[in-house]
Design an enzyme around this catalytic site. Sequence first.
Site, PDB file in Angstrom:
ATOM      1  N   ASP A   1       1.185   5.328   1.082  1.00  0.00           N
ATOM      2  CA  ASP A   1       0.706   6.443   1.885  1.00  0.00           C
ATOM      3  C   ASP A   1       1.373   7.714   1.394  1.00  0.00           C
ATOM      4  OD1 ASP A   1      -0.897   4.954   3.772  1.00  0.00           O
ATOM      5  OD2 ASP A   1       0.987   4.132   4.503  1.00  0.00           O
TER       6      ASP A   1
ATOM      7  N   ASP B   1       6.500   5.518  14.033  1.00  0.00           N
ATOM      8  CA  ASP B   1       7.045   4.577  15.009  1.00  0.00           C
ATOM      9  C   ASP B   1       8.548   4.335  14.855  1.00  0.00           C
ATOM     10  OD1 ASP B   1       6.482   3.211  12.660  1.00  0.00           O
ATOM     11  OD2 ASP B   1       5.291   1.643  13.584  1.00  0.00           O
TER      12      ASP B   1
ATOM     13  N   ASP C   1       0.833  -1.196   0.000  1.00  0.00           N
ATOM     14  CA  ASP C   1       0.000   0.000   0.000  1.00  0.00           C
ATOM     15  C   ASP C   1       0.875   1.258   0.000  1.00  0.00           C
ATOM     16  OD1 ASP C   1       0.772   0.397   2.700  1.00  0.00           O
ATOM     17  OD2 ASP C   1      -0.902  -0.808   3.394  1.00  0.00           O
TER      18      ASP C   1
HETATM   19  P1  ATP Z   1       3.118  -2.345   5.839  1.00  0.00           P
HETATM   20  O1  ATP Z   1       4.219  -2.877   5.015  1.00  0.00           O
HETATM   21  O2  ATP Z   1       2.506  -3.361   6.693  1.00  0.00           O
HETATM   22  O3  ATP Z   1       2.114  -1.507   5.102  1.00  0.00           O
HETATM   23  P2  ATP Z   1       3.767   0.166   7.078  1.00  0.00           P
HETATM   24  O4  ATP Z   1       5.001   0.626   7.775  1.00  0.00           O
HETATM   25  O5  ATP Z   1       3.399   0.860   5.808  1.00  0.00           O
HETATM   26  O6  ATP Z   1       3.887  -1.389   6.870  1.00  0.00           O
HETATM   27  P3  ATP Z   1       1.181   0.949   7.961  1.00  0.00           P
HETATM   28  O7  ATP Z   1       0.362   0.325   9.033  1.00  0.00           O
HETATM   29  O8  ATP Z   1       0.732   0.907   6.559  1.00  0.00           O
HETATM   30  O9  ATP Z   1       2.616   0.287   8.112  1.00  0.00           O
HETATM   31  O10 ATP Z   1       1.423   2.456   8.409  1.00  0.00           O
HETATM   32  C1  ATP Z   1       1.996   3.447   7.562  1.00  0.00           C
HETATM   33  C2  ATP Z   1       2.949   4.332   8.359  1.00  0.00           C
HETATM   34  O11 ATP Z   1       2.249   4.973   9.425  1.00  0.00           O
HETATM   35  C3  ATP Z   1       4.090   3.589   9.040  1.00  0.00           C
HETATM   36  O12 ATP Z   1       5.170   3.381   8.186  1.00  0.00           O
HETATM   37  C4  ATP Z   1       4.446   4.522  10.166  1.00  0.00           C
HETATM   38  O13 ATP Z   1       5.202   5.620   9.729  1.00  0.00           O
HETATM   39  C5  ATP Z   1       3.092   5.053  10.590  1.00  0.00           C
HETATM   40  N1  ATP Z   1       2.478   4.224  11.648  1.00  0.00           N
HETATM   41  C6  ATP Z   1       1.631   3.189  11.486  1.00  0.00           C
HETATM   42  N2  ATP Z   1       1.250   2.683  12.657  1.00  0.00           N
HETATM   43  C7  ATP Z   1       1.856   3.409  13.608  1.00  0.00           C
HETATM   44  C8  ATP Z   1       1.854   3.392  15.019  1.00  0.00           C
HETATM   45  N3  ATP Z   1       1.140   2.496  15.689  1.00  0.00           N
HETATM   46  N4  ATP Z   1       2.599   4.298  15.654  1.00  0.00           N
HETATM   47  C9  ATP Z   1       3.331   5.225  14.967  1.00  0.00           C
HETATM   48  N5  ATP Z   1       3.368   5.285  13.652  1.00  0.00           N
HETATM   49  C10 ATP Z   1       2.656   4.402  12.961  1.00  0.00           C
HETATM   50 MG    MG Z   2       1.734   0.609   4.671  1.00  0.00          MG
END
Ligand code: ATP
Ligand code: MG
Length: 454
Positions: A44, A149, A42
Amino acid sequence: MSRSLVAPGALKVLYRLRDAGYQAFLVGGCVRDILLGISPKDFDVGTNALPDEVRSLFRNSRLIGRRFRLAHVRFGDQIIEVATFRAGHLDSDEAEGSIEEGEGEEEVAAEVAAKLAADPDDRRLQDDRGRLLRDNIYGSIDDDVWRRDFTCNALYYNIDDFSIWDYVGGFADVQARTLRLIGDPETRYREDPVRMLRAVRFQAKLGFTLEEKTQEPISRLSGLIDGVPPARLLDEFQKMYLAGFACRAHELLLGHGLFEHLFPATAEHLAADPAGMAARLIQAGLRATDRRASEQRTLTPMFLFAVLLFGPISAVAQRRFEAGAPASQAIAEACDEVVRDQCRRIGIPKRFSIPMREVLALQPRFHRRAGRRALALLTHPRFRAAYDFLVLRAEAGAEDPELAAWWTELQTLPQEERVARVESQPVAAGEASTQAPRRRRRGGRGRRPPRPAE
Ligand code: ATP
Ligand code: MG
């Protein structure tokens, strides 16, 4: 950074925002994944455009989130999430999951209202364990970075000049494959205990190593998981166990002392018999799950719940069976009991728990190989999942492999031969078929429920 891994929809969003005079960055896991050469699942986007401004730029967008608004821009089945830069430390998912839709929503709302009445200027509310309840202030990119995070998740890719903005040393950490929390780890875990599970997930998925200070508090703070809404834990559970790295994630959860907070009854069962059948069934089940994921075959959480909960369910079923309940009924009741307790941690929706109960309650029926009932089992809507589960139990030594092999072969036969096969089967001792059972066990009917400890 190679743009070939960026979805065309994400590029469109970035360019249109930029052309309208806003800042627009890819941010978070997608930047990390692209640097690692992984195709992100995905995308963002972070921007200084306000949600309404984003909405008016994209006809194919809608605003979501009552408390904190984000735009979803849709391109076919790909959704690009566009969030306005924010000060404060909460991620959108966290805000959505734990406060808007999660359980205990009313409680949190009441708490927020009370604290606001006491101090209307308090914009970052925490509960008494340090968990953030509300934060919703827009900011600039240099505010936005601190709420993320891990350093590897806090990289911003600027479409304007193709540069990466790195405030926290995330680029070096990606190169070194190190997972490091931004800020003081204990504070960050207290704000949002799910970050401990995210640490495990990225460790398992990316093969990163947890930096010492990021790792140290986890076993100490693991109990904070108990306060996370069950709906949010279901989400995290699926991301850990259904994405192709379940074996590794499971090992890490056990190692960090987190598993017992997700599956307390299973953990207790495993602690009593660490190398027993329940443990072997979980190993076999997770291996099969990872194999299926790598073959891009469908996976259902229902099957995984059956695998993970089989130990405690079969223990309860055994007691009920010994108290006189028929085997299938004993299993179905045991399922209900174990699922009810389990839902206090991970919310299991009925669409998973009902088929899971069917699959488990069908297990004793595989012992009836004789006659029409055996053929009828083949056409049961849950036959496939129940058969897969039988094979796993055989693999784990919880069932006679010959029985699983018999059912495997039966399915390969043409219809007439199937009929001949089941008609030639002797009715085994203790086997309930169309004939009366030879012996009744204290009012019980049918075979014993399947036990991992047999
Ligand atoms: P994935 O590969 O699973 O999508 P991701 O790092 O993109 O991993 P997401 O849950 O899509 O994780 O979240 C997007 C972004 O939002 C993360 O990279 C991080 O910067 C921020 N984020 C998500 N969850 C949290 C959290 N619980 N606390 C702080 N920041 C978060
Ligand atoms: Mg993500």
